[in-house]
Design a protein around this motif. Structure first.
Motif, short mmCIF file in Angstrom:
data_model
loop_
_atom_site.label_atom_id
_atom_site.label_comp_id
_atom_site.label_asym_id
_atom_site.label_seq_id
_atom_site.Cartn_x
_atom_site.Cartn_y
_atom_site.Cartn_z
N ILE A 66 0.83 -1.19 0.00
CA ILE A 66 0.00 0.00 0.00
C ILE A 66 0.88 1.25 0.00
CG2 ILE A 66 -2.14 -0.89 0.98
CD1 ILE A 66 0.48 0.52 3.26
N VAL A 67 0.27 2.38 -0.41
CA VAL A 67 0.95 3.67 -0.26
C VAL A 67 0.16 4.49 0.76
CG1 VAL A 67 1.85 5.72 -1.39
CG2 VAL A 67 1.78 3.55 -2.62
N ASP A 68 -0.96 5.05 0.34
CA ASP A 68 -1.80 5.77 1.30
C ASP A 68 -2.78 4.79 1.92
OD1 ASP A 68 -0.50 8.03 0.70
OD2 ASP A 68 -2.05 8.86 -0.60
N ALA A 69 -2.72 4.69 3.24
CA ALA A 69 -3.57 3.68 3.88
C ALA A 69 -3.79 4.02 5.34
CB ALA A 69 -2.93 2.31 3.75
N ARG A 70 -4.79 3.34 5.91
CA ARG A 70 -5.05 3.51 7.34
C ARG A 70 -5.09 2.13 7.98
NH1 ARG A 70 -8.58 7.08 11.12
NH2 ARG A 70 -9.25 5.52 12.64
N LEU A 71 -4.43 2.04 9.13
CA LEU A 71 -4.40 0.79 9.86
C LEU A 71 -5.19 1.00 11.15
CD1 LEU A 71 -2.89 -2.01 9.65
CD2 LEU A 71 -1.22 -1.05 11.24
N ASP A 72 -6.17 0.13 11.42
CA ASP A 72 -6.90 0.20 12.69
C ASP A 72 -6.59 -1.04 13.50
OD1 ASP A 72 -8.72 2.61 12.79
OD2 ASP A 72 -9.07 1.84 10.75
N ALA A 73 -6.27 -0.80 14.74
CA ALA A 73 -5.89 -1.94 15.59
C ALA A 73 -6.55 -1.83 16.95
CB ALA A 73 -4.37 -1.98 15.77
N ARG A 74 -6.91 -2.98 17.49
CA ARG A 74 -7.31 -3.04 18.90
C ARG A 74 -6.36 -4.03 19.53
NH1 ARG A 74 -12.77 -4.18 22.32
NH2 ARG A 74 -12.63 -1.97 22.76
N PHE A 75 -5.58 -3.57 20.49
CA PHE A 75 -4.53 -4.44 21.03
C PHE A 75 -4.43 -4.31 22.54
CE2 PHE A 75 -1.27 -1.30 22.08
CZ PHE A 75 -1.70 -0.19 21.37
N ARG A 76 -3.68 -5.24 23.09
CA ARG A 76 -3.52 -5.31 24.53
C ARG A 76 -2.05 -5.61 24.79
NH1 ARG A 76 -4.45 -9.73 27.88
NH2 ARG A 76 -4.90 -11.00 26.06
N ILE A 77 -1.47 -4.87 25.73
CA ILE A 77 -0.08 -5.16 26.08
C ILE A 77 -0.05 -5.86 27.42
CG2 ILE A 77 0.95 -3.29 24.75
CD1 ILE A 77 1.12 -1.95 27.72
N ARG A 78 1.08 -6.50 27.72
CA ARG A 78 1.25 -7.21 28.99
C ARG A 78 2.09 -6.34 29.92
NH1 ARG A 78 0.53 -12.76 27.49
NH2 ARG A 78 1.46 -13.47 29.44
N PRO A 79 2.03 -6.62 31.20
CA PRO A 79 2.75 -5.74 32.14
C PRO A 79 4.25 -5.63 31.84
CG PRO A 79 1.27 -7.20 33.32
CD PRO A 79 1.26 -7.65 31.90
N ALA A 80 4.86 -6.68 31.33
CA ALA A 80 6.31 -6.61 31.10
C ALA A 80 6.68 -6.10 29.71
CB ALA A 80 6.94 -7.97 31.33
N SER A 81 5.69 -5.64 28.96
CA SER A 81 5.99 -5.16 27.61
C SER A 81 6.91 -3.95 27.69
CB SER A 81 4.70 -4.76 26.90
OG SER A 81 3.91 -5.91 26.70
N GLU A 82 7.82 -3.88 26.73
CA GLU A 82 8.74 -2.74 26.72
C GLU A 82 8.49 -1.82 25.54
OE1 GLU A 82 12.65 -4.45 27.00
OE2 GLU A 82 12.11 -5.46 28.86
N ALA A 83 8.20 -2.42 24.42
CA ALA A 83 7.96 -1.60 23.23
C ALA A 83 6.96 -2.31 22.33
CB ALA A 83 9.26 -1.37 22.48
N ALA A 84 6.16 -1.51 21.64
CA ALA A 84 5.24 -2.04 20.64
C ALA A 84 5.16 -1.01 19.54
CB ALA A 84 3.87 -2.30 21.25
N GLY A 85 4.71 -1.45 18.38
CA GLY A 85 4.61 -0.49 17.29
C GLY A 85 3.80 -1.04 16.14
N PHE A 86 3.29 -0.12 15.32
CA PHE A 86 2.58 -0.52 14.10
C PHE A 86 3.23 0.22 12.94
CE2 PHE A 86 -0.30 -1.41 17.53
CZ PHE A 86 -0.80 -2.66 17.17
N LEU A 87 3.29 -0.46 11.80
CA LEU A 87 4.04 0.07 10.66
C LEU A 87 3.13 0.25 9.45
CD1 LEU A 87 6.96 -2.46 11.08
CD2 LEU A 87 7.17 -0.01 11.49
N LEU A 88 3.44 1.25 8.66
CA LEU A 88 2.77 1.46 7.38
C LEU A 88 3.83 1.78 6.32
CD1 LEU A 88 -0.43 3.57 8.12
CD2 LEU A 88 -0.33 1.25 7.17
#
Lengths: 501, 1085
Positions: B919-941
């Protein structure tokens, strides 16, 4: 049964702290009756099966059952701040004016076992001053800690048997140069049991840069059952291996699964009455369930007020050295250690430094650089820990121990002013329960190379730690391999009475 | 236990020499520390040593000659004249003791400089009250006699005097006094005094005549020692008469029954057929029985059905795997060296496979013993026999010992200790430093036994060549010798032809041939094996106090004194032999069927694993500190049958399993009288209900789920290990590996045994010590075990496999699934109540799962710091584990290495890209949950992966600082386009919208209509790319993930999670896990 359990946690001067588990005991419901029933009915599930209404569990063999100490002692818990790599005594607490005078002079010195090498003396580049009423020496590496010297008993004359990290770590932790022996924390668990069954009795927190050399052998139970080994706590979030489901199941779904295990186990138990092992295993699922809430709760430093968090350096930035972490990591671990002993954890060991060389206190390359990395990482946290424990009245019943697997040489290594390993004379300090604050005990020679006055092998340190926790190192034995094994080994050890309050 | 009490063996005190020391006895009892305390209160400054001396002199003055301490110090410190006038021994340069002329000056020197030092610093431990190491220094005679380490002084020769060596602290393993070094001045004075010839006023002239030959009290073996039961020859007692003979199916039963009858206890009745089959399966092959086998056995009325079942199991290859593991415990098997580097021991597994084959082939036990101890020296040695000698290389090995001299003896001690315990049930190792405290094993015996293995090469040289100290060709030694002879002949031949050859082309051809021959590797595979330092035995000495630096008396190879103490004549020298042949002598002695201990010890070990406890409970210690046998006659009877059978372990199993005793029920409830009389089952009135050991639990899970891979042998495999466990190593992951799923499904005996990082599953279930012999595994029941079976990814995976199998074999009917689960896991049908609970559970879980949407889980599998070699072994999808179909995984950037350790760069850490759409122009929709020990998360386009990192836009969620940022990645660098703090809580679902339109990047959070962050990228990417996810620290759970461009929408989560299954499937997964957690699953009746 409930009487027996209520009396346990008060032994050794422990101020009772009501855990959910204790509450259940005190409510007289017996175990696991109430806890499970409550949990089952909360789920509205299995109620119709009418489980666990009948008799309480028979006596069970729990390896961590609380045991009476050999004698009354002030300390009931111990926090061991392990400066992995071997901190440099002559740059921190062991001020050597003669060394300062003779900077750069050539000397012959035993640098590794029976290897006497020509070397050049390296004076400390740090400023020392006498601190507090006791006038104990402390360098400017630890400006915050220097305000607590009146609380410390500094032993400057320890010696150990190995010049190498692997065996030296094992000896400091387990009393032997060889693998396969139980660690100090395992001995305490074996000797005293736990004060809070919802948490492990022996907790180890590691440096994010890696574990120490010899790895898990440093917190092993050796020839004792695995129940006594140290549990590695991560300092954030999911603290214990497998504490929450790998698949991320919601709590209510998993709770029901545990209930099903218990319900089916109860059916099995009906056909095999009289087996306490089966009972104990059912109980272990209850404990596991408790642990899932108790452990994250103990680690939740967000419950602490802003002042406390700031005091431990949780918000402080790291220095710009690429290997440095700044105080926030060790600070968090120190704060968690306080929360753990508050909740009855017997022995907490925190590693400052991990991996290799400058990632820990192993200052071969440059002692100055090493201290710039690691000094700030511990200064505020350790100082805050002492303040915090004292303010909460916990310092009297908590023994704080600081030191590494050995010390360092007064001579220079490499071209950037490094220092090599030195087990022949190094410094530890103790504070808190039963320790005579403001004490300086023992001396190294005038250069700081070797303990010469009131020398103590580290088995004396081990004997003293056990003593402060109410255990006689001569009576704390475990029969294995044809011998009543002791932490201090077969050689005679001495409690260092001079540092006792 | 009373028999643990040490027999009183007090040292004989030497008569006190009271002529001159009386005043000093009192002084000697004054502790150094008290004088120091006095001193420091005075606040005297200056070098500590001087202070010392002054204080001592002061004290001395008070006690001996008032006023002396007031004299100028310089005068006191001056060396006396006449010091060098002593007569010397012409040969050694040593001075004849006592021959020094003692004048007033010498007396003064001695009394002010020497005696006070000895009295103040040495008498406490080496005086009238204590004589540590057998040494007294309160008389000249005491110093000359010396102690265990030999004479303390050589008058006239300070360099050869141990007293001087000790006080000068040059050897850190021998420093005296141990608590405080003397001052330099004091040391110098002592040195001067020894140099003077050690004049001791009042001692009188003493030559060699006065020198007692310091009796070293050897431990005496008494008649009582020899009469100890375990040292008696094995007897063959007749089975006793019993009243209830019809209960007995084997003479073995009568030994048990006789004791039970004496206490009026009736043994339990037989176990049910199902219990029996399960018991036999676990005991003999370590795996659960298939339900069909249980049915068939239950339906077989023939009297030999049981015996045939036992035979079938004994013939299975899994039998060797089961019993090899018991043996590996006893010889502390591992695949790595332990200690700092904990490197792999390559080819260690050949030893493990040898043991498996030995048990499967029913190798006569005597041969099994002698092959391990000296397989290479046997005349008919096979390749297998050479692999058996890997026995010598299994232990921990420190490649950076603190003290190399000691390390060699630590290594030999480890072998001797293991040999004593594994084969002889004796704690021989206790006699390394002193006579054994409980058993009649003098220290000299220890070294006499050590002499048999003294020539074993110490330095492990990992090379696969003929000079290696740890590897040999995996071939019969005779064949190797032939080949080497032939090889040498060929080379010699060629060399001769080259020398004789005049024609240059021909010469060059021959030279090329020779070169090729020399470069050709020997045609052998290799194995870990013993090697010796040549055919000539090194001398062995008793090491005083076990100290390698203090050799004492010479010893020759000899067997234990209490068993006759024979000194076998060494095998005749043979030129072509590579070793002394002494190990085969030792092997013949231990592996002799008539040896009183060997047969008893192994028979007892077999009994232990069939009844949960040995007849001698301490199966590695038959000495006085162990437990006595509960049924000594039975032990001997079994040993006799074993000897009779030629050392057949399979016949022994058969003998035990076909008894009535073995087949008893384990119930503790149906036999109230027995329970009252013998609650601890010391008399064996019932079988033991016991928890499976770690391996059997893991193997049973694999068997139930139907994925157990029966492949045998070869290098160990690496189960996945949680990052929390990896993080405990100083170079996390170093020496661990990555194995395929099929490999990971092999039996537990094939799990790589890394000494500093045991597989946490096995370790948690009491797998225990790999550093020392382990005779009886402890069984603990602790909460972490429950957590492992409930939550570990291993059990999670296997439970899903188990559920798949249930669906496959029982279809979709819940009742049939439950019944099948019970049959596969427990070899029985569920009871009505159990079935009802199970069905209720399935229905209820299904309802719950209807409300729990399936999630995509991205689980990071490595800690942040990791050994670079370990990282390199990981394919990207093993670093970040997540859905497979449609996703590609990338390892991301790892920070600069330090000491072989690399660090995950969290901002560009491991990530996954969704492949189906660019894709070039796009939208990403996410519903997510992190855990207590999570350090980093990310979404890419608009993302593309590159070798060094990635390109594209990202919303990066730093969970440690709770900051969100919009970033543009350009391979090695990234630019933060916008950043903002956000309240993010663990375990709470978070909705996020992320859009890239031209250079405009926007982020929406929750249901707010306004963007949470927005940025205009001045240099936007125009190329198409993919959407992706990044996660570090803990798993990221994504419940919903949609990608929109133009009017096209992809439901990424929906498309990728087909394998999560329907709510009913997920409920069955959960039930499968419940079954694997049941008490009955891990206990055998």
């Amino acid at each position: 049964m409930s009487t027996e359990n209520r009396s346990q946690p008060t032994a050794g001067g422990f101020r009772p702290l009501r855990t959910r588990r204790q509450f259940l005991w005190e409510a007289g419901a017996g175990f696991p009756g109430l806890a499970l029933t409550a949990l089952l009915s909360a789920e509205g599930f299995f109620a119709k099966h009418g489980l666990f209404a009948a008799e309480p569990a028979a006596s069970r063999k729990r390896p961590l059952e609380p045991r009476a100490a050999h004698f009354r002692a002030p300390a009931r818990s111990c926090i061991f701040l392990y400066m992995y790599g071997g901190p440099s005594q002559m740059d921190l607490f062991d001020y050597k004016p003669e060394l300062q005078k003779r900077d750069g002079q050539a000397v012959q010195m035993e640098i590794r076992r029976r290897s006497v090498q020509p070397s050049k003396l390296l004076a400390s580049r740090r400023k020392f001053q006498r601190c507090g009423q006791s006038g104990l020496w402390c360098s400017d590496v630890l400006p915050n800690l220097s305000r607590h010297m009146d609380k410390l008993a500094v032993i400057k004359s320890l010696y150990a048997d190995s010049f190498a990290h692997g065996s030296a770590n094992l000896q400091m932790n387990c009393g032997r140069l060889l693998q396969g022996h139980p660690a100090l924390g395992a001995w305490l668990g074996y000797g005293l049991g736990t004060l809070n069954e919802n948490l492990p009795g022996f907790v180890v927190m590691l440096d994010p840069r890696g574990g120490p050399i010899s790895g898990a052998a440093n917190w092993a139970s050796g020839y004792m059952p695995a129940a006594y080994q140290g549990t590695v706590f991560r300092s954030g979030g999911d603290p214990i291996l497998n504490l929450s489901p790998s698949s991320g199941l919601p709590a209510n779904v998993q709770r029901e699964q545990i209930s099903a295990v218990n319900a089916l186990n109860a059916e099995h138990l009906k056909t095999r009455p009289g087996y306490s092992e089966l009972d104990a295993r059912i109980a272990s699922y209850e404990l596991a369930f408790q642990l899932q809430t108790a452990a994250p709760e103990a680690l939740d430093v967000s419950q602490e007020c802003a002042r406390t968090r700031a005091m431990y350096g949780l918000d402080d930035p790291k220095t710009d050295h690429p290997l440095a972490l700044g105080p926030s990591h060790f600070g968090r671990q120190c704060l968690i250690a306080r929360r753990l002993v508050e909740r009855g954890v017997r022995f907490v060991q925190i590693y400052s430094g991990g991996g290799h060389q400058q990632q820990n206190w192993d200052a071969h390359f440059s002692v100055e650089e090493n201290l710039q990395i690691h000094g700030p990482e511990i200064d505020k946290p350790v100082s805050a820990l002492l303040t915090d424990l004292a303010e909460r009245g916990l310092l009297d019943e908590t023994l704080v121990v600081w030191g590494g697997e050995f010390g360092r040489q007064p001579v220079s290594q490499g071209d950037k002013g490094g220092r090599d390993h030195n087990p022949k004379g190094f410094t530890y300090w103790l504070a808190g329960g039963g320790v005579k604050g403001g004490t300086s005990h023992g001396e190294t020679d005038e250069l700081g190379h070797e303990a010469v006055i009131d020398r103590h092998h580290i088995r004396d340190l081990h004997g003293t730690i056990l003593h402060l926790l109410g255990l006689d190192y001569r009576r704390l034995t475990y029969f294995y391999g044809g011998l009543d094994q002791k932490l201090t080994g077969v050689e005679e050890a001495h409690v260092i009475h001079e540092i006792l309050a | 236990m009373s028999n643990r009490a040490a027999p009183s063996r007090r040292k004989t005190r030497r008569p006190l020499d009271l002529t001159c020391i009386l005043p000093w006895v009192r002084l000697g009892s004054l502790r150094m520390s008290s004088t120091r305390r006095w001193n420091s209160r005075e606040g005297v400054l200056g070098p500590s040593g001087r202070r010392h001396l002054a204080v001592l002199l002061g004290l001395l003055g008070v006690l001996r000659q008032p006023g002396r301490a007031d004299e100028p110090r310089e005068k006191q410190l001056a060396a006396p004249a006449g010091a060098a006038t002593a007569p010397r021994d012409a040969d050694s340069g040593a001075v004849t003791p006592g021959a020094v002329k003692i004048d007033a000056q010498v007396v003064e020197f001695f009394e002010t400089k020497v005696r006070p030092v000895l009295a103040g610093s040495c008498f406490e431990c080496h005086g009238p009250t204590k004589q540590k190491s057998g040494l007294r220094v309160d008389s000249l005679q005491g110093l000359l006699d010396g102690g265990e380490l030999g004479p303390a002084i050589v008058p006239g020769d300070p360099g050869a005097s141990r007293l001087i060596l000790g006080v000068s602290y040059v050897d850190s393993s021998f420093q005296m006094p141990p608590r405080a070094k003397l001052s330099d001045r004091q040391i110098e004075d002592l040195r001067t005094w020894v140099k003077m010839g050690a004049p001791w006023p009042g001692a009188g002239p003493k030559g060699d005549a006065g020198r007692s030959s310091a009796p070293r009290r050897g431990q005496e073996i008494t008649a009582l020692d020899r009469e100890y039961w375990a040292f008696q020859p094995v007897r063959d007692p007749p089975p006793p008469a019993v009243r209830g003979a019809d209960w007995c199916t084997s003479p073995l039963d009568r030994f048990l029954l006789a004791k039970l009858e004496a206490k009026d206890v009736v043994p339990n009745g037989p176990a049910s057929p199902r219990e029996l089959v399960r018991r036999a399966y676990f005991d003999l092959i370590g795996l659960p029985p298939p339900p069909e086998e249980v049915d068939a056995f239950g339906a077989d009325p023939s009297p030999d059905a049981w015996a045939r079942l036992v035979d079938r199991l004994l013939a299975r290859p899994e039998h060797g795997e089961r019993w090899a593991r018991h043996w590996l415990d006893v010889v502390r098997y591992a695949d790595s060296n332990g200690y700092e580097r904990d490197d792999e021991k390559p080819l260690s597994w050949r030893y493990r496979d040898y043991v498996i084959r030995a048990f499967n082939e029913d190798k006569p036990y005597w041969r099994f013993v002698s092959e391990q101890l000296a397989g290479d020296e046997l005349e008919d040695a096979t390749a297998e026999a050479v692999a058996a000698t890997g026995y010598y290389r299994l232990g921990v090995w420190d490649d950076e010992p603190d003290d190399a001299r000691m390390a060699e003896f630590d290594y030999l001690d480890d072998i001797l200790k293991t040999t004593g315990s594994a084969f002889l049930g004796l704690t021989v190792g206790c006699a390394r430093c002193h006579d054994h405290k409980f058993d009649p094993i003098p220290q000299e015996d220890y070294y006499s036994l050590l002499a048999f293995i003294r020539n074993v090469s110490y330095q492990a040289n990992p090379a696969y060549d003929f000079t290696s100290s740890a590897y040999s060709p995996f071939a019969p030694p005779a064949e190797v010798a032939r080949w080497r002879k032939e090889d040498a002949r060929k080379k010699k031949d060629l060399e001769a032809r080259i020398a004789a050859c005049a024609e240059s082309n021909e010469k060059a051809r021959l030279e090329a041939d020779l070169k090729r021959l020399k470069e050709t590797a020997p045609p052998f595979e290799w194995t870990l094996a013993v090697r010796e330092d040549g055919p000539t035995a090194k001398a062995t000495q008793v090491l005083i106090r076990g100290n390698a630096g203090s050799p004492g008396k010479d010893v020759v190879p000899a067997f234990l004194s209490v068993l006759g103490g024979e000194r076998p004549s060494p095998p005749p020298a043979a030129a072509e032999r590579a070793s002394t042949g002494l190990r085969s002598v030792l092997g013949r002695w231990i592996g002799d069927p008539q040896h009183p201990l060997t047969a008893r010890v192994i028979v007892n070990r077999v009994w232990q694993h069939h009844f949960g406890r040995g007849i001698v409970e301490t199966s590695g210690d038959f000495g006085r500190s162990g437990f006595p046998p509960t049924h000594p006659e039975l032990l001997d009877w079994l040993a006799s049958r074993f000897i009779e059978s030629g050392g057949s372990l399979k016949q022994l199993h058969r003998l035990i399993l076909t008894s009535s005793a073995y087949r008893m029920s384990s119930s503790a409830a149906d036999n109230a009288a027995a329970l009252r009389a013998d609650e601890g089952n010391q008399l064996f009135w019932r079988q033991s209900l016991h928890r499976l050991d770690a391996e059997a639990i893991r193997d049973s899970i694999l068997a139930a789920s139907g994925v157990l891979n029966g492949k045998m042998g070869g290098r160990g495999m690496f189960p996945r290990v949680g990052k929390e466990v990896l993080a405990g190593g100083s170079r996390p992951g170093l020496g661990w590996g990555v194995s395929s799923e099929a490999e990971r499904s092999r039996r537990s005996i094939y799990v790589f045994v890394k000494r500093t990082m045991l597989d946490p599953f096995l370790e948690g279930f009491d797998y225990s010590n790999t550093a020392q012999p382990l005779d009886v595994r402890p069984v603990t029941t602790v909460a972490p075990q429950a957590l492992t079976l409930l939550n570990s990814s291993f059990v999670d995976e296997e439970a899903r496999s188990f559920a798949r199998r249930l669906r496959r074999e029982a279809g979709h009917d819940a009742r049939a699934q439950v019944d099948r689960a019970y049959r596969l896991a427990l070899a029985r049908d569920p009871g009505d109540e159990e079935r009802r609970i199970a069905l209720d559970f399935l229905a209820h879980q299904e309802r719950l799962f209807r409300d729990v949407p399936p999630e995509l889980t991205f689980a990071p599998a490595l800690p942040t710091a990791v050994a670079s070699s370990f990282l390199a072994e990981h394919p990207a999808q093993e670093i970040l584990q997540g859905p497979r179909d449609g996703w590609s995984y990338y390892r991301g950037r790892w920070g600069d290495g330090y000491e072989g350790i690399v660090f995950a760069d969290l901002a560009r850490g491991p990530f996954a890209l969704w492949d189906p759409a660019e894709i070039v122009d796009a939208r990403l929709d996410a519903r997510f949950r992190i855990r207590p020990a999570s350090e980093a998360a990310g979404f890419l386009l608009r993302a593309r992966a590159s070798k060094e990192g990635l390109f594209g836009y990202e919303v990066f969620i730093d969970l440690r600082t709770k900051r969100l940022s919009l970033r543009r990645h350009a391979e090695k660098s990234f630019k933060v386009l916008a950043e903002r703090e956000a309240p993010i809580a663990a375990e709470q679902p978070i909705d996020l919208g992320f859009e890239a339109r031209g250079g405009k990047v926007s982020l929406w959070l929750g249901s707010a209509p306004e963007p949470f962050l927005e940025a205009d990228d001045s240099a936007p990417f125009s190329e198409a790319g993919r959407a992706g996810v990044l996660a570090w620290g803990s798993p990221l759970h994504v419940e919903d993930l949609r990608l929109r461009t133009g009017d096209k929408t992809w439901d990424i989560a929906g498309a990728s999670r087909a394998d999560a299954g329907s709510p009913a499937d997920r409920a069955l997964d959960a039930f499968a896990r419940v079954v694997l957690n049941l008490n009955e699953f891990v206990y055998v009746d």
